[in-house]
Enzyme design. Sequence first.
Site, PDB file in Angstrom:
ATOM      1  CG  HIS A  67      44.296  40.998  40.795  1.00 21.40           C
ATOM      2  ND1 HIS A  67      44.662  42.225  40.361  1.00 21.40           N
ATOM      3  CD2 HIS A  67      42.437  41.793  40.954  1.00 21.40           C
ATOM      4  CE1 HIS A  67      44.034  42.910  39.880  1.00 21.40           C
ATOM      5  NE2 HIS A  67      42.634  43.098  40.116  1.00 21.40           N
ATOM      6  CD  GLU A  68      38.838  39.489  40.301  1.00 21.75           C
ATOM      7  OE1 GLU A  68      38.867  40.369  41.756  1.00 21.75           O
ATOM      8  OE2 GLU A  68      39.654  39.650  40.137  1.00 21.75           O
ATOM      9  CG  HIS A  71      40.134  44.251  44.159  1.00 20.92           C
ATOM     10  ND1 HIS A  71      40.316  45.424  44.021  1.00 20.92           N
ATOM     11  CD2 HIS A  71      40.506  43.373  42.646  1.00 20.92           C
ATOM     12  CE1 HIS A  71      40.893  45.469  43.203  1.00 20.92           C
ATOM     13  NE2 HIS A  71      40.388  44.213  42.014  1.00 20.92           N
TER      14      HIS A  71
HETATM   15 ZN   LIG Z   1      40.885  44.117  40.354  1.00 25.22          ZN
END
Ligand SMILES: [Zn+2]
Length: 372
Positions: A67-68, A71
């Site tokens: 998830h990170e 980004h």
């Molecule tokens: Zn996030």
Amino acid sequence: MYAQSVRMGRILGIPFGVNYSWFIIFVLITTSLFTQFASLHPQWTITEHLVFGIATSILFFASVVLHELGHSVMALKYGIPVKAITLFVFGGVAEIGKEPEKPMHEFTIAIAGPIVSAGLGVLFYGVMMLARGSSEGFAALGEWLGRINILLAVFNLIPGFPLDGGRVLRSIVWKYTGSFERATAIGAGSGQFFAYAFIIYGIFQALSGNVFGGLWIGFIGWFLLSAAQATVVQASIRSTLSGVRVRDVMTNECLRLPGFISIADLVENHLLKTGVRCTLVTDGDRLRGLITLHEIKQVPREEWNRTSLQAVMVTEELLTSVPPDAAIEAVLRVLSEENINQVPVVQNGRLLGVAGRERLLALVKTRLEFKA
Ligand SMILES: [Zn+2]
């Protein structure tokens, strides 16, 4: 908060670490998965409970890292550096080096994380479907990870700072109002609203019997609240200083010395005499570098006589400077991103002065006093 971390290496060139607080949550989640599998599937062996408990837990944290990374990859695509990815007690965080310059960039960077989580959710539900007939263990693993990843996507899309949804909201308000400040204030205000909602819901849950779950939700709310409040403080400092230009707060109080003099000379004849704490290394009116007490302390005292300033200075290429006509936001950004106290003010290669943290704080104080 992220200072007490163990460095684990790099992913895609980004330093990756885990905060000590993460080990607590890793143990908690692994034990809770183990007991959950044990009660749902009593026919499995103890080894199966253990293996699938640990594997599910590890894959959960791998999902958080992905998830990170979602980004981070988008940030890197826009040329925004990512300082580190850290796992801590409330999940993961990618420390993005600076605020995006365009609403569309912020929108894409923010939405990328939840999109990765949603994709992983679908993927793990797929694993569950495929494993159903053949392996109960993999089916249970797929189901748990599918659900938690979908939950992560939904939770992160709650439209309030510091969650991804808060950034999505800010990018949209920013695009339609054209004001980054107003968009930030709205995102942070909404973040505080949801944080209070979490705290109240957590207390309610705790009082009605779900003590651990309730307290946990309450803690998440408290964490969100403090992060949202920090954003409000930053935004109010920015709005208090709006309209100020770099040249208004620029000073000339730093020492300007040539690079060939020794550290001993700098300390004895300048720093210990004048009380000035910042030193610019110059060549005429050209900036060559900057020396702080930090650089001096790196050199053993007995070598101060033999070491020149240019040997230890932070060179000009590594320093971010600002032009005198820039808005003060530029200085605030550099100060917080690089964690320094002074930013050199340079125009056409000529050093005009420095803009420093202390002067800005004094200005905020004065402006607030007259406002009250
Ligand atoms: Zn996030």
